[in-house]
Design a protein around this motif. Structure first.
Motif, PDB file in Angstrom:
ATOM      1  N   LEU A 176      25.149  81.057  36.236  1.00  0.00           N
ATOM      2  CA  LEU A 176      26.372  80.322  36.027  1.00  0.00           C
ATOM      3  C   LEU A 176      25.900  78.870  35.518  1.00  0.00           C
ATOM      4  CD1 LEU A 176      28.239  80.653  39.635  1.00  0.00           C
ATOM      5  CD2 LEU A 176      28.864  81.338  37.088  1.00  0.00           C
ATOM      6  N   ILE A 177      24.801  78.555  35.929  1.00  0.00           N
ATOM      7  CA  ILE A 177      24.020  77.135  35.053  1.00  0.00           C
ATOM      8  C   ILE A 177      23.899  77.532  33.517  1.00  0.00           C
ATOM      9  CG2 ILE A 177      22.288  75.590  34.946  1.00  0.00           C
ATOM     10  CD1 ILE A 177      22.143  75.739  38.140  1.00  0.00           C
ATOM     11  N   GLY A 178      23.263  78.693  33.559  1.00  0.00           N
ATOM     12  CA  GLY A 178      22.820  79.032  32.067  1.00  0.00           C
ATOM     13  C   GLY A 178      24.146  79.153  31.090  1.00  0.00           C
ATOM     14  N   LYS A 179      25.115  79.730  31.705  1.00  0.00           N
ATOM     15  CA  LYS A 179      26.567  79.825  30.879  1.00  0.00           C
ATOM     16  C   LYS A 179      27.115  78.819  30.581  1.00  0.00           C
ATOM     17  CE  LYS A 179      31.002  82.136  31.549  1.00  0.00           C
ATOM     18  NZ  LYS A 179      31.949  82.852  32.366  1.00  0.00           N
ATOM     19  N   LYS A 180      27.069  77.678  31.592  1.00  0.00           N
ATOM     20  CA  LYS A 180      27.454  76.622  31.435  1.00  0.00           C
ATOM     21  C   LYS A 180      26.804  75.738  30.272  1.00  0.00           C
ATOM     22  CE  LYS A 180      30.720  73.298  31.754  1.00  0.00           C
ATOM     23  NZ  LYS A 180      31.934  73.306  31.580  1.00  0.00           N
ATOM     24  N   ILE A 181      25.518  75.839  30.090  1.00  0.00           N
ATOM     25  CA  ILE A 181      24.630  75.130  29.335  1.00  0.00           C
ATOM     26  C   ILE A 181      24.976  75.823  27.723  1.00  0.00           C
ATOM     27  CG2 ILE A 181      22.224  75.178  28.348  1.00  0.00           C
ATOM     28  CD1 ILE A 181      21.296  74.971  31.322  1.00  0.00           C
ATOM     29  N   LYS A 182      25.078  76.903  27.618  1.00  0.00           N
ATOM     30  CA  LYS A 182      25.432  77.476  26.506  1.00  0.00           C
ATOM     31  C   LYS A 182      27.045  77.105  26.019  1.00  0.00           C
ATOM     32  CE  LYS A 182      22.741  81.850  26.648  1.00  0.00           C
ATOM     33  NZ  LYS A 182      22.701  83.328  27.033  1.00  0.00           N
ATOM     34  N   GLU A 183      27.853  77.140  27.130  1.00  0.00           N
ATOM     35  CA  GLU A 183      29.153  76.569  26.730  1.00  0.00           C
ATOM     36  C   GLU A 183      29.317  75.134  26.118  1.00  0.00           C
ATOM     37  OE1 GLU A 183      32.708  75.497  29.912  1.00  0.00           O
ATOM     38  OE2 GLU A 183      32.061  77.596  29.808  1.00  0.00           O
ATOM     39  N   ILE A 184      28.566  74.479  26.722  1.00  0.00           N
ATOM     40  CA  ILE A 184      28.577  72.977  26.001  1.00  0.00           C
ATOM     41  C   ILE A 184      27.655  72.553  24.940  1.00  0.00           C
ATOM     42  CG2 ILE A 184      29.410  72.079  28.289  1.00  0.00           C
ATOM     43  CD1 ILE A 184      26.834  71.035  28.962  1.00  0.00           C
ATOM     44  N   VAL A 185      26.875  73.820  24.537  1.00  0.00           N
ATOM     45  CA  VAL A 185      26.038  73.851  23.554  1.00  0.00           C
ATOM     46  C   VAL A 185      24.832  72.855  23.604  1.00  0.00           C
ATOM     47  CG1 VAL A 185      25.668  73.655  20.858  1.00  0.00           C
ATOM     48  CG2 VAL A 185      27.888  74.237  21.912  1.00  0.00           C
ATOM     49  N   LEU A 186      24.235  72.930  24.883  1.00  0.00           N
ATOM     50  CA  LEU A 186      23.044  72.050  25.205  1.00  0.00           C
ATOM     51  C   LEU A 186      21.682  72.902  25.096  1.00  0.00           C
ATOM     52  CD1 LEU A 186      22.738  69.163  26.684  1.00  0.00           C
ATOM     53  CD2 LEU A 186      22.679  70.235  28.683  1.00  0.00           C
ATOM     54  N   THR A 187      20.637  72.350  24.667  1.00  0.00           N
ATOM     55  CA  THR A 187      19.507  73.020  24.726  1.00  0.00           C
ATOM     56  C   THR A 187      18.575  72.864  26.089  1.00  0.00           C
ATOM     57  OG1 THR A 187      17.828  71.099  24.079  1.00  0.00           O
ATOM     58  CG2 THR A 187      18.951  72.487  22.264  1.00  0.00           C
ATOM     59  N   LYS A 188      18.116  73.857  26.298  1.00  0.00           N
ATOM     60  CA  LYS A 188      17.205  73.897  27.725  1.00  0.00           C
ATOM     61  C   LYS A 188      16.336  72.831  28.029  1.00  0.00           C
ATOM     62  CE  LYS A 188      17.749  78.912  28.152  1.00  0.00           C
ATOM     63  NZ  LYS A 188      17.142  80.210  28.345  1.00  0.00           N
ATOM     64  N   SER A 189      15.772  72.369  26.719  1.00  0.00           N
ATOM     65  CA  SER A 189      14.987  71.129  26.643  1.00  0.00           C
ATOM     66  C   SER A 189      15.762  69.921  26.853  1.00  0.00           C
ATOM     67  CB  SER A 189      14.331  70.921  25.430  1.00  0.00           C
ATOM     68  OG  SER A 189      13.462  71.850  25.054  1.00  0.00           O
ATOM     69  N   GLU A 190      16.930  69.766  26.517  1.00  0.00           N
ATOM     70  CA  GLU A 190      17.879  68.513  26.722  1.00  0.00           C
ATOM     71  C   GLU A 190      18.195  68.622  28.270  1.00  0.00           C
ATOM     72  OE1 GLU A 190      19.855  65.234  26.965  1.00  0.00           O
ATOM     73  OE2 GLU A 190      18.516  65.611  25.399  1.00  0.00           O
ATOM     74  N   PHE A 191      18.543  69.861  28.798  1.00  0.00           N
ATOM     75  CA  PHE A 191      19.221  70.062  30.140  1.00  0.00           C
ATOM     76  C   PHE A 191      17.751  69.744  31.145  1.00  0.00           C
ATOM     77  CE2 PHE A 191      18.862  73.370  33.634  1.00  0.00           C
ATOM     78  CZ  PHE A 191      19.724  72.679  34.443  1.00  0.00           C
ATOM     79  N   GLY A 192      16.740  70.093  30.890  1.00  0.00           N
ATOM     80  CA  GLY A 192      15.630  69.692  31.693  1.00  0.00           C
ATOM     81  C   GLY A 192      15.480  68.239  31.753  1.00  0.00           C
TER      82      GLY A 192
END
Length: 67
Positions: free
Chosen positions: A8-24
């Motif tokens: 679910l978190i991964g889906k939300k990250i993609k939905e808001i077009v956020l890189t995994k690096s920025e998420f981290g």
């Protein structure tokens, strides 16, 4: 079907077009930890709260059945 919070978190990250690096960076974890988090079916509530704030989304609603 069981709830898999990492997906679910991964889906939300993609939905808001956020890189995994920025998420981290937003939740103050390493890139390796980000990958680990997204693969987890469950997450500590303190971490989930930080993630919810970082992504401006209430992931707890999925546990309450109010999605």
């Amino acid at each position: 079907m069981a709830l898999h919070i990492g997906k679910l978190i991964g889906k939300k990250i993609k939905e808001i077009v956020l890189t995994k690096s920025e998420f981290g960076r937003r939740i103050n974890v390493t890139p390796q930890s980000t990958h680990y988090i997204l693969g987890k079916p469950s997450i500590d509530t303190e971490l989930l709260l930080r993630i919810s704030h970082a992504l401006d989304y209430d992931f707890f609603q999925h546990y309450l059945g109010t999605q």
